[in-house]
Motif scaffolding. Structure first.
Motif, PDB file in Angstrom:
ATOM      1  N   LEU A   1      10.589  91.261   3.281  1.00 31.60           N
ATOM      2  CA  LEU A   1      10.997  89.959   3.160  1.00 31.60           C
ATOM      3  C   LEU A   1      12.439  89.635   3.816  1.00 31.60           C
ATOM      4  N   ILE A   2      13.097  90.665   3.777  1.00 29.38           N
ATOM      5  CA  ILE A   2      14.839  90.173   4.490  1.00 29.38           C
ATOM      6  C   ILE A   2      14.339  90.225   6.108  1.00 29.38           C
ATOM      7  N   ASP A   3      13.605  91.139   6.485  1.00 26.17           N
ATOM      8  CA  ASP A   3      13.398  91.006   7.924  1.00 26.17           C
ATOM      9  C   ASP A   3      12.776  89.824   8.293  1.00 26.17           C
ATOM     10  N   ASP A   4      11.690  89.392   7.433  1.00 27.25           N
ATOM     11  CA  ASP A   4      11.123  88.003   7.829  1.00 27.25           C
ATOM     12  C   ASP A   4      12.127  86.917   7.894  1.00 27.25           C
ATOM     13  N   LEU A   5      12.943  86.925   6.715  1.00 21.86           N
ATOM     14  CA  LEU A   5      13.864  85.991   6.703  1.00 21.86           C
ATOM     15  C   LEU A   5      14.877  85.797   7.888  1.00 21.86           C
ATOM     16  N   LYS A   6      15.223  86.928   8.107  1.00 24.24           N
ATOM     17  CA  LYS A   6      16.399  87.226   9.494  1.00 24.24           C
ATOM     18  C   LYS A   6      15.579  86.833  10.402  1.00 24.24           C
ATOM     19  N   GLY A   7      14.343  86.866  10.847  1.00 23.48           N
ATOM     20  CA  GLY A   7      13.572  86.781  11.904  1.00 23.48           C
ATOM     21  C   GLY A   7      13.380  85.122  11.980  1.00 23.48           C
ATOM     22  N   LYS A   8      13.110  84.568  10.835  1.00 20.81           N
ATOM     23  CA  LYS A   8      13.231  83.060  10.888  1.00 20.81           C
ATOM     24  C   LYS A   8      14.602  82.477  11.429  1.00 20.81           C
ATOM     25  N   ALA A   9      15.381  83.009  10.633  1.00 22.03           N
ATOM     26  CA  ALA A   9      17.005  82.514  10.885  1.00 22.03           C
ATOM     27  C   ALA A   9      17.260  82.756  12.426  1.00 22.03           C
ATOM     28  N   GLN A  10      16.721  83.682  13.145  1.00 22.27           N
ATOM     29  CA  GLN A  10      17.084  83.889  14.665  1.00 22.27           C
ATOM     30  C   GLN A  10      16.645  82.947  15.487  1.00 22.27           C
ATOM     31  N   HIS A  11      15.302  82.611  14.925  1.00 19.00           N
ATOM     32  CA  HIS A  11      14.365  81.797  15.525  1.00 19.00           C
ATOM     33  C   HIS A  11      15.106  80.380  15.662  1.00 19.00           C
ATOM     34  N   LEU A  12      15.557  79.878  14.256  1.00 21.69           N
ATOM     35  CA  LEU A  12      16.235  78.590  14.241  1.00 21.69           C
ATOM     36  C   LEU A  12      17.716  78.528  15.005  1.00 21.69           C
ATOM     37  N   ILE A  13      18.293  79.635  15.145  1.00 21.30           N
ATOM     38  CA  ILE A  13      19.531  79.567  15.602  1.00 21.30           C
ATOM     39  C   ILE A  13      19.341  79.443  17.107  1.00 21.30           C
TER      40      ILE A  13
ATOM     41  N   GLY B   1      31.713  85.676   8.402  1.00 20.68           N
ATOM     42  CA  GLY B   1      30.410  86.574   8.393  1.00 20.68           C
ATOM     43  C   GLY B   1      29.473  85.539   8.893  1.00 20.68           C
ATOM     44  N   ALA B   2      29.398  84.223   8.505  1.00 20.72           N
ATOM     45  CA  ALA B   2      28.297  83.415   9.111  1.00 20.72           C
ATOM     46  C   ALA B   2      28.549  83.221  10.516  1.00 20.72           C
ATOM     47  N   SER B   3      29.463  83.090  11.011  1.00 21.42           N
ATOM     48  CA  SER B   3      29.723  82.828  12.531  1.00 21.42           C
ATOM     49  C   SER B   3      29.318  84.309  12.861  1.00 21.42           C
ATOM     50  N   ASP B   4      29.517  85.308  12.605  1.00 25.72           N
ATOM     51  CA  ASP B   4      29.135  86.720  13.247  1.00 25.72           C
ATOM     52  C   ASP B   4      27.691  86.751  13.102  1.00 25.72           C
ATOM     53  N   PHE B   5      27.064  86.322  12.342  1.00 26.15           N
ATOM     54  CA  PHE B   5      25.566  86.407  12.188  1.00 26.15           C
ATOM     55  C   PHE B   5      25.065  85.452  13.141  1.00 26.15           C
ATOM     56  N   VAL B   6      25.521  84.331  13.321  1.00 26.48           N
ATOM     57  CA  VAL B   6      25.142  83.451  14.528  1.00 26.48           C
ATOM     58  C   VAL B   6      25.237  84.089  15.898  1.00 26.48           C
ATOM     59  N   ASP B   7      26.365  84.603  15.939  1.00 30.09           N
ATOM     60  CA  ASP B   7      26.643  85.469  17.416  1.00 30.09           C
ATOM     61  C   ASP B   7      25.667  86.615  17.387  1.00 30.09           C
ATOM     62  N   ASN B   8      25.348  87.276  16.583  1.00 32.21           N
ATOM     63  CA  ASN B   8      24.413  88.260  16.619  1.00 32.21           C
ATOM     64  C   ASN B   8      23.095  88.142  16.294  1.00 32.21           C
TER      65      ASN B   8
END
Length: 90
Positions: free
Chosen positions: A5-17, A53-60
């Motif tokens: 579930l975490i991987d799925d959410l991360k993948g969706k976030a990466q797609h949206l970003i 933390g949020a900006s680093d997530f966006v960067d990565n």
């Protein structure tokens, strides 16, 4: 939370970003400023940490693995940092 579930959410976030990095980071900054203004800056250190933390997530969010920050060398008189060796005389 299950890892899948975490991987799925991360993948969706990466797609949206994708392609919207700067707009998202601007929103993160504005949200933090809003919280600071409403709390009189009482939690500014925590808000700043959340913004980083949020900006680093966006960067990565490009799918590359995040790199761990470099560990600081051990200083005499302080507890050693696991995994870090210090050369004599340094």
């Amino acid at each position: 939370m299950p890892v899948g579930l975490i991987d799925d959410l991360k993948g969706k976030a990466q797609h949206l970003i994708g392609g919207n990095e700067q707009a998202i980071k601007d929103g993160i900054e504005k949200a933090g400023d809003f919280v600071d203004s409403k709390t009189g800056g009482k939690y500014a250190d925590k808000v700043d940490a959340a913004q980083r933390g949020a900006s680093d997530f966006v960067d990565n969010a490009d799918g590359r693995p995040e790199t761990a920050p470099a560990a600081e060398p051990h200083v005499a008189g302080e507890p050693p940092v696991p995994g870090v060796t210090r050369q004599p005389g340094l």
